[in-house]
Write an enzyme that holds these catalytic residues in place. Structure first.
Site, PDB file in Angstrom:
ATOM      1  CE1 TYR A   1     -47.585  16.306 -20.520  1.00 59.25           C
ATOM      2  CE2 TYR A   1     -49.604  16.832 -19.326  1.00 59.25           C
ATOM      3  CZ  TYR A   1     -48.422  16.125 -19.427  1.00 59.25           C
ATOM      4  OH  TYR A   1     -48.073  15.231 -18.453  1.00 59.25           O
TER       5      TYR A   1
ATOM      6  NE  ARG B   1     -43.994   3.030 -17.915  1.00 58.45           N
ATOM      7  CZ  ARG B   1     -43.126   4.040 -17.855  1.00 58.45           C
ATOM      8  NH1 ARG B   1     -41.954   3.953 -18.476  1.00 58.45           N
ATOM      9  NH2 ARG B   1     -43.381   5.133 -17.145  1.00 58.45           N
TER      10      ARG B   1
ATOM     11  CG  ASP C   1     -51.878   9.797 -22.487  1.00 57.64           C
ATOM     12  OD1 ASP C   1     -51.823  11.002 -22.822  1.00 57.64           O
ATOM     13  OD2 ASP C   1     -51.106   9.298 -21.671  1.00 57.64           O
TER      14      ASP C   1
ATOM     15  NE  ARG D   1     -47.649   1.028 -23.915  1.00 61.08           N
ATOM     16  CZ  ARG D   1     -46.881   1.264 -24.960  1.00 61.08           C
ATOM     17  NH1 ARG D   1     -47.039   0.597 -26.071  1.00 61.08           N
ATOM     18  NH2 ARG D   1     -45.946   2.191 -24.917  1.00 61.08           N
TER      19      ARG D   1
ATOM     20  NE  ARG E   1     -49.194   7.419 -14.068  1.00 62.80           N
ATOM     21  CZ  ARG E   1     -48.291   8.132 -13.401  1.00 62.80           C
ATOM     22  NH1 ARG E   1     -47.427   7.551 -12.596  1.00 62.80           N
ATOM     23  NH2 ARG E   1     -48.245   9.425 -13.536  1.00 62.80           N
TER      24      ARG E   1
END
Length: 321
Positions: free
Chosen positions: A164, A41, A86, A50, A37
């Site tokens: 998921y 963020r 992703d 973003r 990552r």
């Protein structure tokens, strides 16, 4: 390499191949490092880029993915880039709706509930063409990297994606997905086979588009099996002792990891000490430094820089001694 500075696939010649050499078990001048990552963020420029569009629209924009992938390399002397994407683009390509809910994470409005729901999934053979935007992002990024460092591709494993798709989002217990395994073993096998048939051409397509290495993550429960599965690199989380992991995998596999990401909340001086300990434990050969998990959004970029610099500094000293 060809005389014009382009490699065999027409990509710019690689200038820093330390990461790849470590993956292949070759000698390196220092320990290569990158962060899971690293395009995330915690970087203000990431948040700014973003903010322009929703998460999956960003994933579908090769230009945006390329920009996000390159941002951490402008700040830190990282030894590899990892494509911004992703794992859930695969269930999307199979026809499932996935949204990113702020503060909650990914959500499937209509998760798989019954065996017959599998009939609604698209043929896995169409997935690679549906995900052409990822291949475009990889090719564009390889060109823009201009040979600075290698580019890593990735995908979620079949079981991860199944959890998921059945749970409808992230889950700490995975109870619904495990329930499928026990109560619907045949349907579970069928779903895992659909996902595998989608993932193989997707990963092959990533390499064809310019991705240079793929590795297994969080596989500590099956280290010995992974070591024999043909992976060049196996990633470890911070719960695994480096020496124990090395005993399990032997000397023919490169290990990657495994500083607890929360260690980056420590002072820069303490980060240096923790990195030194980690490098001593893993040793200088067949090792790529990383965190044991991804960077968290509230982390200080200065501390990420301190981590990267400490790996380079201490690993050079380790080799001199």
């Amino acid at each position: 390499m060809e005389a014009n500075g382009l490699g065999p696939q027409g990509f710019p010649e690689l200038k820093n191949d330390t990461f790849l050499r470590a993956a292949w078990g070759e000698e390196t001048d220092y320990t290569p490092v990158w962060c899971m990552r690293q395009a995330g963020r915690y970087l203000p420029e990431f948040r700014e880029t973003r903010a322009a569009q929703d998460f999956f629209s960003t994933c579908r924009s090769p230009e945006a993915c390329c920009e996000l992938t390159l941002q951490p390399l402008r700040r830190f002397p990282l030894d590899a880039a990892i494509i911004f994407s992703d794992i859930l683009v695969v269930p999307q390509a199979l026809g499932m709706e996935v949204t990113m809910v702020p503060g909650k994470g990914p959500s499937f409005p209509e998760p798989l509930r019954e065996e017959q729901d599998l009939e609604c999934l698209r043929d896995p053979e169409v997935v690679a063409s549906e995900l052409d935007y990822v291949f475009q992002a990889i090719t564009l990024t390889r060109q823009r990297l201009a040979g600075r460092v290698p580019l890593i591709g990735f995908a979620g494993a079949p079981w991860t994606l199944m959890t998921y798709m059945v749970e409808g989002g992230g889950s700490s217990t995975m109870a619904q997905a495990k329930r499928w395994l026990y109560q619907r073993p045949q349907a579970s096998h069928q779903l895992l086979r659909i996902l595998t048939d989608a993932l193989v051409p997707y990963l092959v397509g990533q390499v064809a588009a310019g991705a240079q290495i793929i590795f297994a993550k969080d596989g500590h429960f099956a280290l010995e099996e992974l070591a024999q599965a043909g992976y060049e690199v196996v990633g470890l989380d911070w719960t695994v002792a480096p020496k124990k992991a090395r005993e399990c995998v032997g000397k023919t596999v490169t290990l990657q990891g495994n500083l607890d990401p929360c260690a980056l909340y420590a002072s820069e001086e303490e980060i240096g000490q923790l990195v030194k300990q980690m490098l001593d434990d893993f040793g200088p050969h067949r090792y790529i430094a990383n965190l044991g998990h991804g960077l968290y959004p509230d982390m200080d970029p200065e501390h990420v820089g301190a981590f990267v610099d400490a790996v380079h500094k201490h690993s050079r000293l380790l080799r001199q001694n």
